[in-house]
Design an enzyme around this catalytic site. Structure first.
Site, PDB file in Angstrom:
ATOM      1  CG  ASP A 107     -15.209  57.476  28.658  1.00  0.00           C
ATOM      2  OD1 ASP A 107     -15.547  58.238  27.728  1.00  0.00           O
ATOM      3  OD2 ASP A 107     -14.184  57.640  29.334  1.00  0.00           O
ATOM      4  CG  ASP A 110     -18.192  66.788  30.009  1.00  0.00           C
ATOM      5  OD1 ASP A 110     -17.908  66.461  31.161  1.00  0.00           O
ATOM      6  OD2 ASP A 110     -18.426  67.963  29.702  1.00  0.00           O
ATOM      7  N   GLY A 112     -19.074  67.149  24.263  1.00  0.00           N
ATOM      8  CA  GLY A 112     -19.338  66.625  22.926  1.00  0.00           C
ATOM      9  C   GLY A 112     -18.232  66.946  21.932  1.00  0.00           C
ATOM     10  CB  THR A 114     -14.090  63.863  22.758  1.00  0.00           C
ATOM     11  OG1 THR A 114     -13.390  64.639  23.715  1.00  0.00           O
ATOM     12  CG2 THR A 114     -13.275  62.626  22.410  1.00  0.00           C
ATOM     13  CE  LYS A 138     -19.856  64.281  33.054  1.00  0.00           C
ATOM     14  NZ  LYS A 138     -18.607  64.999  33.360  1.00  0.00           N
ATOM     15  CG  ASP A 166      -8.935  59.150  34.009  1.00  0.00           C
ATOM     16  OD1 ASP A 166      -9.706  59.275  33.038  1.00  0.00           O
ATOM     17  OD2 ASP A 166      -7.924  59.859  34.173  1.00  0.00           O
ATOM     18  NE  ARG A 172      -7.653  55.257  33.114  1.00  0.00           N
ATOM     19  CZ  ARG A 172      -8.097  56.171  32.252  1.00  0.00           C
ATOM     20  NH1 ARG A 172      -9.331  56.106  31.811  1.00  0.00           N
ATOM     21  NH2 ARG A 172      -7.320  57.150  31.839  1.00  0.00           N
TER      22      ARG A 172
HETATM   23  P1  IMP Z   1     -16.033  65.895  25.910  1.00  0.00           P
HETATM   24  O1  IMP Z   1     -15.109  66.127  24.755  1.00  0.00           O
HETATM   25  O2  IMP Z   1     -16.141  67.112  26.793  1.00  0.00           O
HETATM   26  O3  IMP Z   1     -17.376  65.356  25.506  1.00  0.00           O
HETATM   27  O4  IMP Z   1     -15.360  64.845  26.855  1.00  0.00           O
HETATM   28  C1  IMP Z   1     -15.158  63.599  26.423  1.00  0.00           C
HETATM   29  C2  IMP Z   1     -14.088  62.829  27.155  1.00  0.00           C
HETATM   30  O5  IMP Z   1     -13.585  63.487  28.327  1.00  0.00           O
HETATM   31  C3  IMP Z   1     -14.703  61.562  27.617  1.00  0.00           C
HETATM   32  O6  IMP Z   1     -14.632  60.573  26.635  1.00  0.00           O
HETATM   33  C4  IMP Z   1     -13.857  61.239  28.839  1.00  0.00           C
HETATM   34  O7  IMP Z   1     -12.690  60.560  28.450  1.00  0.00           O
HETATM   35  C5  IMP Z   1     -13.517  62.599  29.415  1.00  0.00           C
HETATM   36  N1  IMP Z   1     -14.519  62.969  30.430  1.00  0.00           N
HETATM   37  C6  IMP Z   1     -15.570  63.814  30.307  1.00  0.00           C
HETATM   38  N2  IMP Z   1     -16.280  63.903  31.434  1.00  0.00           N
HETATM   39  C7  IMP Z   1     -15.666  63.077  32.316  1.00  0.00           C
HETATM   40  C8  IMP Z   1     -15.948  62.712  33.677  1.00  0.00           C
HETATM   41  O8  IMP Z   1     -16.911  63.157  34.337  1.00  0.00           O
HETATM   42  N3  IMP Z   1     -15.088  61.821  34.225  1.00  0.00           N
HETATM   43  C9  IMP Z   1     -14.019  61.292  33.578  1.00  0.00           C
HETATM   44  N4  IMP Z   1     -13.733  61.597  32.303  1.00  0.00           N
HETATM   45  C10 IMP Z   1     -14.538  62.493  31.679  1.00  0.00           C
HETATM   46 MG    MG Z   2     -13.340  59.113  26.491  1.00  0.00          MG
END
Ligand code: IMP
Ligand code: MG
Length: 182
Positions: A107, A110, A112, A114, A138, A166, A172
């Site tokens: 989705d 952010d 990165g 994950t 982002k 969400d 969602r």
């Molecule tokens: P990351 O590991 O920081 O890149 O975040 C990844 C996961 O966090 C995404 O796949 C989303 O499930 C959740 N996430 C990150 N940013 C947002 C946001 O702005 N809104 C909702 N979920 C987010």
């Molecule tokens: Mg996600």
């Protein structure tokens, strides 16, 4: 009518429209066409990350004209917060991905973290190739080296909801992307 209010409130926080649904649809069709072309000689496996990417995945897969398979993987790091904990938990039933072309559907990327963890887990299963399709990114928040093969939109470094994303499990079902009002 789909659900697209002018303002949406969760826990006293205001979210306002950022990307309308029709722009999401245009980007989704563009990504599907690219994937149809790039994988025309393959039977890829689409790996949908739960739960956020479900809406984008369904929209995208309706335009995929390839023989393909679909699997799900669950990744969690946020809980009730708006910031990644950096501690990513992955749940994935053991599937045979050996020598397969795998496309992760996300989705939003952010920090990165994950995506990095997902790629590590999947790479252990020796796929032939591994690509990433994400509705949103982002880039100002990336903490690791990120390559997104198929991207819908770059968004500002703010919290966004809608189209499967969400806040505390709400929002969602919003049609289009909404951003936290600042
Ligand atoms: P990351 O590991 O920081 O890149 O975040 C990844 C996961 O966090 C995404 O796949 C989303 O499930 C959740 N996430 C990150 N940013 C947002 C946001 O702005 N809104 C909702 N979920 C987010
Ligand atoms: Mg996600």
């Amino acid at each position: 009518m789909s659900f697209a209010p002018e303002k949406y409130v969760i826990n006293n926080l205001n979210f306002i429209p950022l990307i309308p649904k029709h722009e999401i649809d245009v980007a989704t069709i563009r990504i599907a066409s690219q994937i149809n072309e790039d994988y025309k000689n393959s039977t890829p496996i689409f790996l949908i990350t739960l739960k956020g990417a479900v809406f984008f995945a369904i929209n995208l897969l309706r335009y995929i004209k390839l023989d393909c398979e679909i699997e799900t993987i669950s990744a969690r790091s946020y809980g009730q917060k708006m910031e990644s904990s950096g501690n990513v938990k992955i749940k994935f039933e053991s599937k045979n991905l050996q020598n397969r072309d795998v496309i992760i559907i996300e989705d939003v990327i952010d920090t990165g973290y994950t995506l990095e963890k997902l790629k590590q887990v999947i790479s252990l299963k020796s796929p032939r190739s591994l690509a990433v399709a994400s509705l949103l990114a982002k880039p100002e928040k990336f903490c690791t080296d990120i390559k997104i093969d198929y991207l819908g939109f770059n968004v500002p470094p703010k919290f966004v909801i809608g189209e499967g994303l969400d806040f505390d499990e709400k929002g969602r079902n919003l049609s289009g992307i909404y951003v936290l009002e600042s």
